[in-house]
Design an enzyme around this catalytic site. Structure first.
Site, mmCIF file in Angstrom:
data_model
loop_
_atom_site.group_PDB
_atom_site.id
_atom_site.type_symbol
_atom_site.label_atom_id
_atom_site.label_comp_id
_atom_site.label_asym_id
_atom_site.label_seq_id
_atom_site.Cartn_x
_atom_site.Cartn_y
_atom_site.Cartn_z
ATOM 1 N N HIS A 193 -0.732 17.634 -27.080
ATOM 2 C CA HIS A 193 -0.793 16.197 -26.797
ATOM 3 C C HIS A 193 -2.055 15.515 -27.323
ATOM 4 C CE1 HIS A 193 2.737 16.916 -24.433
ATOM 5 N NE2 HIS A 193 2.777 15.680 -23.982
ATOM 6 N N GLU A 217 9.021 18.815 -25.073
ATOM 7 C CA GLU A 217 8.350 19.183 -23.816
ATOM 8 C C GLU A 217 8.879 20.525 -23.291
ATOM 9 O OE1 GLU A 217 5.814 17.402 -22.935
ATOM 10 O OE2 GLU A 217 6.173 15.391 -23.753
ATOM 11 N N GLU A 269 -5.083 16.740 -11.625
ATOM 12 C CA GLU A 269 -5.627 17.104 -12.932
ATOM 13 C C GLU A 269 -7.146 17.195 -12.946
ATOM 14 O OE1 GLU A 269 -3.526 15.392 -16.276
ATOM 15 O OE2 GLU A 269 -5.204 15.856 -17.608
ATOM 16 N N ASN A 283 -1.107 19.325 -21.414
ATOM 17 C CA ASN A 283 -1.452 18.522 -22.594
ATOM 18 C C ASN A 283 -1.407 19.323 -23.884
ATOM 19 O OD1 ASN A 283 -1.854 16.097 -21.253
ATOM 20 N ND2 ASN A 283 -3.935 16.676 -20.674
ATOM 21 N N ARG A 317 -4.169 21.375 -14.559
ATOM 22 C CA ARG A 317 -2.997 20.562 -14.937
ATOM 23 C C ARG A 317 -3.061 20.127 -16.407
ATOM 24 N NH1 ARG A 317 0.093 15.776 -11.425
ATOM 25 N NH2 ARG A 317 1.492 15.125 -13.101
ATOM 26 N N HIS A 374 -1.021 12.428 -29.112
ATOM 27 C CA HIS A 374 -1.401 11.070 -28.674
ATOM 28 C C HIS A 374 -2.114 10.320 -29.790
ATOM 29 C CE1 HIS A 374 -1.372 12.244 -24.132
ATOM 30 N NE2 HIS A 374 -0.224 11.712 -24.496
ATOM 31 N N LYS A 408 2.621 11.275 -11.453
ATOM 32 C CA LYS A 408 1.781 10.372 -12.248
ATOM 33 C C LYS A 408 2.574 9.096 -12.478
ATOM 34 C CE LYS A 408 -1.338 13.231 -15.008
ATOM 35 N NZ LYS A 408 -1.745 13.562 -16.388
ATOM 36 N N HIS A 425 7.398 9.878 -28.657
ATOM 37 C CA HIS A 425 6.358 10.724 -28.062
ATOM 38 C C HIS A 425 6.615 12.212 -28.363
ATOM 39 C CE1 HIS A 425 3.513 12.319 -25.177
ATOM 40 N NE2 HIS A 425 4.489 12.998 -24.603
ATOM 41 N N ARG A 437 0.813 -1.231 0.000
ATOM 42 C CA ARG A 437 0.000 0.000 0.000
ATOM 43 C C ARG A 437 0.838 1.268 0.000
ATOM 44 N NH1 ARG A 437 -2.692 -3.278 3.595
ATOM 45 N NH2 ARG A 437 -4.535 -4.214 2.675
ATOM 46 N N LYS A 491 6.575 22.851 -14.274
ATOM 47 C CA LYS A 491 5.803 21.637 -13.991
ATOM 48 C C LYS A 491 5.381 21.611 -12.520
ATOM 49 C CE LYS A 491 4.522 17.154 -14.686
ATOM 50 N NZ LYS A 491 4.784 15.893 -15.380
HETATM 51 N N1 LIG Z 1 4.516 10.293 -15.446
HETATM 52 C C1 LIG Z 1 4.430 11.330 -16.239
HETATM 53 O O1 LIG Z 1 4.041 12.422 -15.837
HETATM 54 C C2 LIG Z 1 4.855 11.180 -17.670
HETATM 55 C C3 LIG Z 1 5.022 12.322 -18.464
HETATM 56 C C4 LIG Z 1 5.477 12.147 -19.759
HETATM 57 C C5 LIG Z 1 5.742 10.878 -20.250
HETATM 58 N N2 LIG Z 1 5.558 9.797 -19.450
HETATM 59 C C6 LIG Z 1 5.862 8.435 -19.928
HETATM 60 O O2 LIG Z 1 7.257 8.376 -20.199
HETATM 61 C C7 LIG Z 1 7.489 7.373 -21.179
HETATM 62 C C8 LIG Z 1 8.496 7.901 -22.174
HETATM 63 O O3 LIG Z 1 9.688 8.192 -21.494
HETATM 64 P P1 LIG Z 1 11.080 8.394 -22.254
HETATM 65 O O4 LIG Z 1 10.873 9.272 -23.418
HETATM 66 O O5 LIG Z 1 12.060 8.753 -21.230
HETATM 67 O O6 LIG Z 1 11.354 6.944 -22.900
HETATM 68 P P2 LIG Z 1 12.097 5.639 -22.341
HETATM 69 O O7 LIG Z 1 11.982 5.528 -20.902
HETATM 70 O O8 LIG Z 1 11.611 4.524 -23.182
HETATM 71 O O9 LIG Z 1 13.621 5.939 -22.733
HETATM 72 C C9 LIG Z 1 13.993 6.071 -24.088
HETATM 73 C C10 LIG Z 1 15.163 5.150 -24.446
HETATM 74 O O10 LIG Z 1 16.380 5.725 -23.956
HETATM 75 C C11 LIG Z 1 17.072 4.771 -23.168
HETATM 76 N N3 LIG Z 1 17.840 5.542 -22.183
HETATM 77 C C12 LIG Z 1 17.353 6.167 -21.095
HETATM 78 N N4 LIG Z 1 18.296 6.911 -20.522
HETATM 79 C C13 LIG Z 1 19.428 6.744 -21.245
HETATM 80 C C14 LIG Z 1 20.727 7.270 -21.155
HETATM 81 N N5 LIG Z 1 21.051 8.173 -20.238
HETATM 82 N N6 LIG Z 1 21.641 6.861 -22.050
HETATM 83 C C15 LIG Z 1 21.307 5.988 -23.033
HETATM 84 N N7 LIG Z 1 20.079 5.487 -23.188
HETATM 85 C C16 LIG Z 1 19.142 5.868 -22.301
HETATM 86 C C17 LIG Z 1 15.994 3.885 -22.634
HETATM 87 O O11 LIG Z 1 16.503 2.652 -22.195
HETATM 88 C C18 LIG Z 1 15.075 3.774 -23.837
HETATM 89 O O12 LIG Z 1 15.576 2.835 -24.746
HETATM 90 C C19 LIG Z 1 6.149 7.012 -21.757
HETATM 91 O O13 LIG Z 1 5.750 5.761 -21.263
HETATM 92 C C20 LIG Z 1 5.211 8.082 -21.224
HETATM 93 O O14 LIG Z 1 3.895 7.628 -21.040
HETATM 94 C C21 LIG Z 1 5.138 9.924 -18.172
HETATM 95 ZN ZN LIG Z 2 4.431 14.616 -23.266
#
Ligand SMILES: NC(=O)c1ccc[n+]([C@@H]2O[C@H](COP(=O)([O-])OP(=O)(O)OC[C@H]3O[C@@H](n4cnc5c(N)ncnc54)[C@H](O)[C@@H]3O)[C@@H](O)[C@H]2O)c1
Ligand SMILES: [Zn+2]
Length: 358
Positions: free
Chosen positions: A248, A185, A237, A245, A241, A252, A143, A265, A121, A227
């Site tokens: 987005h 972003e 949100e 988007n 918040r 999306h 999130k 993305h 939990r 942020k």
């Molecule tokens: N929680 C939130 O508020 C929020 C906001 C935006 C996006 N997201 C989520 O984030 C995800 C996308 O995240 P992302 O763009 O970081 O993608 P990701 O986590 O897939 O990373 C992208 C790639 O880079 C690699 N990588 C990461 N750090 C590295 C480094 N320092 N050196 C070499 N390689 C590295 C990873 O292994 C992966 O292959 C999505 O699932 C999205 O839904 C969440």
């Molecule tokens: Zn985004």
């Protein structure tokens, strides 16, 4: 090292930003009251560079570190990976006072955060983001979640970390395409909240791509501050918040119709911001000069600005209607009013289609 604070009462936490601060992980975790066992959730891509240094930093401060390696990629942000985390935590007898550290991009961060929200939990967790997108966006705000076969992020929780540790030196190993996707972003923050940030990006975005340390720290800090401000005003949100988007809704939809494989993305958001700005201009909210500046900056960053030719507009609209933001037949859009200001506006699919076809 500079430190910002996310102010959410008893769920407040610091964001540390600096170069080479991974070496201080243990000490910084101690500072927020953590000790004992810590699970490092990561993937092999990230682990090859940063697992050893972070393990060394943690053991120096007396932690017992347990690495949990998950397969890399968005396709693995699911309940199978989540189960792998739970299994290890149970096998290693993690308790309420043990903690979880997410070492990776947004995929690892969302997974580890959701595991932390739900294991026993809720156990404390820490974000150590390693992509630019995770530095400026996903690591802050609480999130967390995983995807379901029927859609992205359908299972999740709001659960704030105890600490965010942003070491900009990790960006040196990040593929350039991922770095540029993260810039989408940063540009978004400029458009929605900060004309000065937008102006700075217009002047110096090339230096960011070249990983200029001072400029990176400054823009990441500005982005995190925006942020944090938005999250402080509307953590769950309920309304405001949703400004985050911007770009987005179309972004999306583009990701969905291209099967989540073609565009990163941030690339989809690049196109989405151009189209959102075009819609804003068509509705009379945004002037031509601001629109032109937005398109130019997104292009200058190296992001796409046009919907790929093979994507049909009808399929795009359909994807937007199933998006969880659609309500009452109209879709809630974030419109820009020039640069640095936004408003919400509900649009019927036919109006969006007309604007996208123009
Ligand atoms: N929680 C939130 O508020 C929020 C906001 C935006 C996006 N997201 C989520 O984030 C995800 C996308 O995240 P992302 O763009 O970081 O993608 P990701 O986590 O897939 O990373 C992208 C790639 O880079 C690699 N990588 C990461 N750090 C590295 C480094 N320092 N050196 C070499 N390689 C590295 C990873 O292994 C992966 O292959 C999505 O699932 C999205 O839904 C969440
Ligand atoms: Zn985004």
């Amino acid at each position: 090292m500079q430190t910002l604070n996310v102010n959410l009462g008893d769920r407040s936490y610091p964001i540390h930003i600096g170069s080479g601060i991974l070496a201080r992980t243990g000490e910084l975790l101690n500072q927020v009251g953590l000790s004992g066992k810590v699970a490092i959730v990561t993937n092999p891509t990230v682990a090859q560079f940063y697992l050893e240094p972070i393990q060394a930093a943690l053991s120096k401060a007396g932690f017992t570190a347990v690495p949990i390696l998950l397969p890399d990629g968005e396709a693995h942000k699911n309940s199978i990976s989540l189960q792998m985390i739970y299994d290890r935590l149970i096998a290693e007898r993690f308790e309420r006072k043990s903690s979880i550290l997410a070492l990776g991009g947004g995929v690892v961060g969302d997974l580890a955060g959701f595991a932390a929200a739900t294991y026993l939990r809720g156990v404390p967790y820490v974000q150590v983001p390693t992509t630019l997108l995770a530095h400026v966006d996903s690591s802050v705000g609480g999130k967390t979640g995983v995807n379901h076969a029927d859609g992205k992020n359908l299972i999740g929780a709001f659960y704030q970390p105890k600490l965010v540790l942003i070491d900009i030196a990790v960006l040196k190993t990040l593929p350039r395409r991922e770095l540029i996707a993260g810039l989408a972003e940063v540009i978004k923050y400029g458009v929605i909240e900060d004309t000065a940030l937008f102006g700075l990006l217009e002047q110096q975005i090339d230096k960011l791509v070249q990983l200029d340390s001072d400029l990176l720290s400054q823009t990441i800090a500005t982005s995190c501050a925006i942020k944090a401000k938005v999250v402080e005003a509307d953590e769950r949100e309920d309304d405001y918040r949703a400004v985050l988007n911007f770009g987005h809704t179309i972004g999306h939809a583009l990701e969905a119709v291209t099967g989540y494989t073609e565009l990163l993305h941030g690339e989809a958001v690049g196109v989405g911001m151009v189209k959102a700005a075009a819609l804003s201009m068509r509705q009379g909210f945004c002037d031509q000069i601001s629109f032109d500046r937005i398109v130019r900056l997104i292009g200058k960053a190296g992001l796409p600005t046009e919907i790929p030719g093979k994507v049909s507009l009808a399929s795009l609209i359909q994807a937007m209607e199933v998006d969880k933001k659609a309500a009452g037949g109209k879709i809630k859009f974030v419109m820009c009013e020039g640069i640095g200001k936004t408003r919400f506006h509900h649009l019927a699919p036919s109006e969006i289609l007309a604007a996208l076809s123009a």
